[in-house]
Design a protein around this motif. Structure first.
Motif, mmCIF file in Angstrom:
data_model
loop_
_atom_site.group_PDB
_atom_site.id
_atom_site.type_symbol
_atom_site.label_atom_id
_atom_site.label_comp_id
_atom_site.label_asym_id
_atom_site.label_seq_id
_atom_site.Cartn_x
_atom_site.Cartn_y
_atom_site.Cartn_z
ATOM 1 N N LEU A 126 39.173 38.457 26.997
ATOM 2 C CA LEU A 126 37.775 38.406 26.604
ATOM 3 C C LEU A 126 36.966 37.683 27.661
ATOM 4 O O LEU A 126 37.480 37.253 28.686
ATOM 5 C CB LEU A 126 37.631 37.760 25.221
ATOM 6 C CG LEU A 126 38.553 36.597 24.867
ATOM 7 C CD1 LEU A 126 38.144 35.377 25.625
ATOM 8 C CD2 LEU A 126 38.522 36.349 23.383
ATOM 9 N N ASP A 127 35.709 37.570 27.347
ATOM 10 C CA ASP A 127 34.777 36.977 28.269
ATOM 11 C C ASP A 127 34.360 35.645 27.676
ATOM 12 O O ASP A 127 34.088 35.559 26.495
ATOM 13 C CB ASP A 127 33.579 37.924 28.359
ATOM 14 C CG ASP A 127 32.728 37.624 29.547
ATOM 15 O OD1 ASP A 127 33.286 37.489 30.644
ATOM 16 O OD2 ASP A 127 31.504 37.511 29.380
ATOM 17 N N GLU A 128 34.363 34.565 28.463
ATOM 18 C CA GLU A 128 34.073 33.259 27.886
ATOM 19 C C GLU A 128 33.050 32.497 28.722
ATOM 20 O O GLU A 128 32.942 32.680 29.925
ATOM 21 C CB GLU A 128 35.387 32.469 27.782
ATOM 22 C CG GLU A 128 35.257 31.210 26.939
ATOM 23 C CD GLU A 128 36.579 30.846 26.260
ATOM 24 O OE1 GLU A 128 37.275 31.749 25.765
ATOM 25 O OE2 GLU A 128 36.898 29.646 26.229
ATOM 26 N N GLY A 129 32.308 31.642 28.034
ATOM 27 C CA GLY A 129 31.356 30.754 28.693
ATOM 28 C C GLY A 129 31.403 29.414 27.998
ATOM 29 O O GLY A 129 32.077 29.255 26.981
ATOM 30 N N CYS A 130 30.706 28.418 28.540
ATOM 31 C CA CYS A 130 30.723 27.075 27.959
ATOM 32 C C CYS A 130 29.356 26.433 28.172
ATOM 33 O O CYS A 130 28.805 26.512 29.269
ATOM 34 C CB CYS A 130 31.813 26.242 28.636
ATOM 35 S SG CYS A 130 31.887 24.535 28.066
ATOM 36 N N THR B 78 39.066 23.047 20.635
ATOM 37 C CA THR B 78 40.262 22.198 20.626
ATOM 38 C C THR B 78 40.627 21.813 22.054
ATOM 39 O O THR B 78 41.019 20.673 22.323
ATOM 40 C CB THR B 78 41.432 22.909 19.906
ATOM 41 O OG1 THR B 78 40.974 23.322 18.622
ATOM 42 C CG2 THR B 78 42.613 21.975 19.723
ATOM 43 N N ASP B 79 40.443 22.737 22.984
ATOM 44 C CA ASP B 79 40.608 22.401 24.405
ATOM 45 C C ASP B 79 39.684 21.241 24.790
ATOM 46 O O ASP B 79 40.105 20.305 25.471
ATOM 47 C CB ASP B 79 40.258 23.608 25.291
ATOM 48 C CG ASP B 79 41.434 24.551 25.523
ATOM 49 O OD1 ASP B 79 42.561 24.227 25.090
ATOM 50 O OD2 ASP B 79 41.214 25.611 26.134
ATOM 51 N N HIS B 80 38.428 21.328 24.359
ATOM 52 C CA HIS B 80 37.454 20.290 24.734
ATOM 53 C C HIS B 80 37.928 18.895 24.320
ATOM 54 O O HIS B 80 37.795 17.944 25.091
ATOM 55 C CB HIS B 80 36.093 20.551 24.080
ATOM 56 C CG HIS B 80 35.141 21.348 24.923
ATOM 57 N ND1 HIS B 80 34.788 20.984 26.200
ATOM 58 C CD2 HIS B 80 34.451 22.483 24.660
ATOM 59 C CE1 HIS B 80 33.931 21.879 26.684
ATOM 60 N NE2 HIS B 80 33.706 22.803 25.772
ATOM 61 N N TYR C 140 37.486 25.752 29.848
ATOM 62 C CA TYR C 140 38.016 27.116 29.987
ATOM 63 C C TYR C 140 38.243 27.493 31.442
ATOM 64 O O TYR C 140 39.128 28.290 31.750
ATOM 65 C CB TYR C 140 37.105 28.131 29.271
ATOM 66 C CG TYR C 140 35.916 28.606 30.079
ATOM 67 C CD1 TYR C 140 34.749 27.858 30.158
ATOM 68 C CD2 TYR C 140 35.967 29.817 30.774
ATOM 69 C CE1 TYR C 140 33.667 28.298 30.892
ATOM 70 C CE2 TYR C 140 34.884 30.263 31.518
ATOM 71 C CZ TYR C 140 33.739 29.498 31.572
ATOM 72 O OH TYR C 140 32.674 29.942 32.312
ATOM 73 N N ILE C 141 37.478 26.866 32.339
ATOM 74 C CA ILE C 141 37.650 27.203 33.760
ATOM 75 C C ILE C 141 39.023 26.777 34.277
ATOM 76 O O ILE C 141 39.512 27.308 35.263
ATOM 77 C CB ILE C 141 36.529 26.580 34.630
ATOM 78 C CG1 ILE C 141 36.429 25.076 34.384
ATOM 79 C CG2 ILE C 141 35.190 27.231 34.348
ATOM 80 C CD1 ILE C 141 35.460 24.367 35.339
ATOM 81 N N TYR D 163 27.461 30.356 33.944
ATOM 82 C CA TYR D 163 28.664 31.083 34.375
ATOM 83 C C TYR D 163 29.413 31.663 33.183
ATOM 84 O O TYR D 163 29.353 31.120 32.074
ATOM 85 C CB TYR D 163 29.626 30.170 35.137
ATOM 86 C CG TYR D 163 29.113 29.771 36.489
ATOM 87 C CD1 TYR D 163 29.406 30.538 37.614
ATOM 88 C CD2 TYR D 163 28.322 28.631 36.638
ATOM 89 C CE1 TYR D 163 28.919 30.180 38.862
ATOM 90 C CE2 TYR D 163 27.826 28.271 37.882
ATOM 91 C CZ TYR D 163 28.134 29.047 38.992
ATOM 92 O OH TYR D 163 27.650 28.692 40.219
ATOM 93 N N ARG D 164 30.144 32.728 33.419
ATOM 94 C CA ARG D 164 31.096 33.267 32.460
ATOM 95 C C ARG D 164 32.314 33.731 33.255
ATOM 96 O O ARG D 164 32.245 33.884 34.468
ATOM 97 C CB ARG D 164 30.525 34.462 31.681
ATOM 98 C CG ARG D 164 29.244 34.157 30.919
ATOM 99 C CD ARG D 164 28.870 35.278 29.978
ATOM 100 N NE ARG D 164 29.831 35.397 28.886
ATOM 101 C CZ ARG D 164 29.845 34.624 27.798
ATOM 102 N NH1 ARG D 164 28.938 33.680 27.640
ATOM 103 N NH2 ARG D 164 30.737 34.798 26.856
ATOM 104 N N ALA D 165 33.424 33.984 32.511
ATOM 105 C CA ALA D 165 34.606 34.492 33.211
ATOM 106 C C ALA D 165 35.533 35.177 32.223
ATOM 107 O O ALA D 165 35.567 34.820 31.045
ATOM 108 C CB ALA D 165 35.343 33.351 33.905
ATOM 109 N N PRO D 166 36.294 36.163 32.695
ATOM 110 C CA PRO D 166 37.297 36.803 31.851
ATOM 111 C C PRO D 166 38.495 35.876 31.682
ATOM 112 O O PRO D 166 38.871 35.170 32.620
ATOM 113 C CB PRO D 166 37.672 38.066 32.630
ATOM 114 C CG PRO D 166 37.357 37.754 34.052
ATOM 115 C CD PRO D 166 36.249 36.738 34.049
#
Ligand code: ZN
Length: 168
Positions: A85-89, A134-136, A142-143, A95-98
């Motif tokens: 998927l495509d994600e941003g923060c 949860t990562d945060h 996400y990068i 920025y976004r990234a797959p």
């Protein structure tokens, strides 16, 4: 409720594993309210306390038009499958990234009454947000999960429709 400024990449608070919430008191309830307000103001679908500069394990979620909610000491208890998927923060604006995330995600934590709650999502923006937030609280962005930093796409290079997706 107060909209608080969002911390950006480079702020050390985003890289620090956050502390567990030991006691749910008025300051936690106020923080949760401010997080929800700040998430809505930024048009996000999720936000973690470190993004407002508070190193605590507290996250909030909310889809447009639905009641937002908060989750204390979130833990992913089950993941299954994969999807691209495509994600941003909100903390990495512009920025976004797959990215590869799980297809099915079950998260648990406490609600503001101190009761344990669980949510299961499949192939949805919330499933993605559960992993992202949860990562945060673990100090991960996400990068960090990209195959290559070259995958980052600057939003100004995208069509407006693609740039309009929600960040967390
Ligand atoms: Zn984020």
């Amino acid at each position: 409720m107060t909209v608080r400024p969002i911390r950006y990449l480079g702020d050390p608070v985003l890289r620090k594993p956050a502390k567990k919430v030991r006691r749910i008191d008025d300051s936690i309830r106020r923080l949760a309210d401010d997080m929800i307000e700040s998430m809505i103001a930024a048009q996000g679908v999720g936000l973690a306390a470190p993004q407002l500069g508070v190193s605590l394990r507290l996250v909030v979620f909310g889809l447009p038009g639905e009641e937002p909610w908060s989750l204390i000491n979130p833990v992913i208890v089950r993941r299954a499958g994969e999807r691209r998927l495509d994600e941003g923060c909100l903390s990495v604006p512009g920025y976004r990234a797959p990215l590869t995330r799980s297809m099915r995600v079950t998260i648990k934590g406490l609600n503001l009454d101190g009761k344990e709650v669980r949510f299961r999502e499949e192939d949805s923006v919330l499933a993605q947000a559960f992993e992202h937030e949860t990562d945060h609280v673990n100090g991960t962005l996400y990068i960090d999960r990209l195959d290559s930093k070259d995958d980052l796409v600057k939003l100004s290079d995208l069509a407006p429709a693609a740039a309009d997706q929600s960040d967390t």
